[in-house]
Write an enzyme that holds these catalytic residues in place. Sequence first.
Site, mmCIF file in Angstrom:
data_model
loop_
_atom_site.group_PDB
_atom_site.id
_atom_site.type_symbol
_atom_site.label_atom_id
_atom_site.label_comp_id
_atom_site.label_asym_id
_atom_site.label_seq_id
_atom_site.Cartn_x
_atom_site.Cartn_y
_atom_site.Cartn_z
ATOM 1 N N GLU A 111 -9.680 6.941 -3.668
ATOM 2 C CA GLU A 111 -9.390 6.517 -5.759
ATOM 3 C C GLU A 111 -10.158 5.793 -6.381
ATOM 4 O O GLU A 111 -10.072 4.740 -6.811
ATOM 5 C CB GLU A 111 -8.138 6.013 -5.605
ATOM 6 N N GLU A 120 -4.253 14.744 -1.903
ATOM 7 C CA GLU A 120 -3.057 14.451 -2.222
ATOM 8 C C GLU A 120 -2.650 14.618 -3.145
ATOM 9 O O GLU A 120 -2.357 14.626 -4.211
ATOM 10 C CB GLU A 120 -3.334 12.229 -2.086
HETATM 11 C C1 8U8 Z 1 -1.400 3.742 -10.902
HETATM 12 C C2 8U8 Z 1 -1.660 4.760 -10.017
HETATM 13 C C3 8U8 Z 1 -1.673 6.112 -11.628
HETATM 14 C C4 8U8 Z 1 -2.296 7.081 -10.380
HETATM 15 O O1 8U8 Z 1 -2.432 8.763 -10.978
HETATM 16 O O2 8U8 Z 1 -2.256 7.118 -9.356
HETATM 17 C C5 8U8 Z 1 -2.283 6.744 -8.748
HETATM 18 C C6 8U8 Z 1 -1.679 6.885 -6.917
HETATM 19 C C7 8U8 Z 1 -1.374 5.223 -8.539
HETATM 20 C C8 8U8 Z 1 -1.702 4.057 -7.866
HETATM 21 C C9 8U8 Z 1 -1.516 4.632 -6.518
HETATM 22 C C10 8U8 Z 1 -1.925 5.738 -6.070
HETATM 23 O O3 8U8 Z 1 -2.202 6.083 -4.797
HETATM 24 C C11 8U8 Z 1 -1.700 7.167 -4.615
HETATM 25 O O4 8U8 Z 1 -1.113 7.630 -4.490
HETATM 26 C C12 8U8 Z 1 0.151 7.050 -3.905
HETATM 27 C C13 8U8 Z 1 1.342 7.952 -3.465
HETATM 28 O O5 8U8 Z 1 2.586 7.145 -3.459
HETATM 29 O O6 8U8 Z 1 1.616 8.580 -4.733
HETATM 30 C C14 8U8 Z 1 -0.598 7.495 -2.184
HETATM 31 O O7 8U8 Z 1 0.339 8.687 -1.540
HETATM 32 C C15 8U8 Z 1 -1.640 7.370 -1.308
HETATM 33 O O8 8U8 Z 1 -2.274 7.362 -0.377
HETATM 34 C C16 8U8 Z 1 -2.497 6.633 -3.384
HETATM 35 O O9 8U8 Z 1 -3.791 6.945 -2.601
#
Ligand code: 8U8
Length: 597
Positions: A146, A265
């Site tokens: 990301e 993801e």
């Molecule tokens: C702030 C934010 C916005 C967005 O659209 O996606 C995100 C994804 C954001 C912050 C962190 C983010 O991390 C990914 O998603 C995580 C989650 O918990 O859904 C994790 O699955 C991932 O490892 C990470 O890449």
Amino acid sequence: MTSITIDPSRSAGRFNHFWRASGFSPGQLLLEPEMRATLALVGATPGHGVEFLRPHYMLELVRATRTGHSLSYDWSLLDRAVDTMVEFGFRPFFELMGNPSGVFAGFTERNDILVWRDFVAELVRRFFERYGAEEVSKWYFETWNEPDLAWWKHGEDGFTNYYDACVAGIDAVDPTLRIGGPGTARTLSNMFKAFVAHCDSGTSCLTNDGPPRVDFISIHEKGVRMHLEDLTPDTVGICRREMLAVDYIRQHHPRLRNVPIINNECDPQVGWHDTHSWNATSYTPALMAKIIDQHQRLMIDEEKVPYDLLANDNGFLGTWGHRTQLTYFGPKSYTKAQSEWITDLSGLDAAQNVPLAFVKKPSLAIMELLGLLGQERLAVNADPILAPDDNGLGVIATRHDDGRLAVLIYNSVDAIRRSGETPIKLSLGKADGQYDYTVYQLAGDAAFAVWERLGAPASPTDEQLAQMRAAAEPVAIQSGVLESDLQLDLSIPLPSANLVLIEKRQQKASDAPVILSSERYTTPAGGTEMLLRWSSPASATAFTVSLSERREGPFQPHYQTLLAKAAIVPVDTKIKFATVTALTLSGQASEPALVEL
Ligand code: 8U8
């Protein structure tokens, strides 16, 4: 009543099991005993059902030392982490992410870019030495996770320079290895656009001979908007937003239109760490099955997207409500470490015998059902016509190359508070002989309901663990013999996922399983248990694990039917032996494989 008709002789083409992946953060967790047990269980999914693992920050495991102008690397921790993945049958989806000992300042200066290129080359060379070129050729290499969010600090130009260095480093070892990116979080973000433009018509800052190659384009689209309390996923929206990326590439970068697309993801909801107890129920796996089917129908079939891989990012360690495949019981809290992407590794080796216990969630059980699907897809006709994106009922019909039929039937709507039952009649034509069948189901709250009934113990007793684990397996709700019509009447709960397995009567039992390993763990209650893993030929669909005080028996069944090739069994002062027996659909048992506990 919905009539579903499948003609086993009408193939709809080869069926790529494109969902065989998971991920988590950070890679350091691979050194911890909890992740080791997790991988042993997840890696036992039938059909190599979870093949690729995509951890963030793997390169934080490398320690670098600078002497004058040159850098030298200590790979020992990374070796251990990757060894653990490979040991349990996983293939890394390797993000080139992390800053070894913080030595890399950025990707603007030519010298820094060259040093990163050489670092990547050394890394890949090491993988070749340890795992062999043949094995590594099946892995994926990917960019930093990301880069359009705060994970990446070096801007768009820094990112394309970094990518050029990654490609050049890999090419220095083997230009046929797969590398791609950008694994962006936001739909059509500027970073995404800058990356594809660079790969289409940019110039590699290192080779100056045109754009760097890109073997896949990865993006992240999840099912729910950002608010924690917005529980209504928009599953069709995942494909719709992925199509925005695909259409953007087709329109602006037609040269890249055949590059494989990956959503690594693709979770029903953003935020692995937010505890929603429905993550412990069959609501989540029914959504996962629907999302996978939507990708097949809406992207692969309708839009002819070269769709390569879909991952749920659900390989984390956590409790019932977390977006994980197992529920962890034990003294540690991993939430902070995983959220901050860094684990305290001090004291790691001193603490190998920590108490821990795991219970399977329906989100892992669904990977077992999906892993049992065949390699050929079959056309499905239904009356009334199936409309899973409107009313929830969907079907994936498949045939194995050896003729066995496997049909997944799910019922899932994008709404947590809806429930019901849909009656169906499933017809697969005429039987030319005797056919055995079993219907496996994931419905209701499974092990989570047992845990609640037990009073929600934070630290369950060994007996309570056994009760939860018994309820965690897919349930064989119906089985029998079909002799004239291959026809079944079923009632499909909402939400649920169901797998119908049908095969012509096999005359012989399958070969005995081969025990691969047995590892001892201490439970939170102070008991001892053994995690057994085995391999077995494809003709076996289920396994029975039995226990005894004596080598000669008698053996009492502890797990009647397991689909996975691993189980946790209690070891006490009396129980000293276990057997694992493979079962065909007709119930014929193989010779037992014996383990001394
Ligand atoms: C702030 C934010 C916005 C967005 O659209 O996606 C995100 C994804 C954001 C912050 C962190 C983010 O991390 C990914 O998603 C995580 C989650 O918990 O859904 C994790 O699955 C991932 O490892 C990470 O890449």
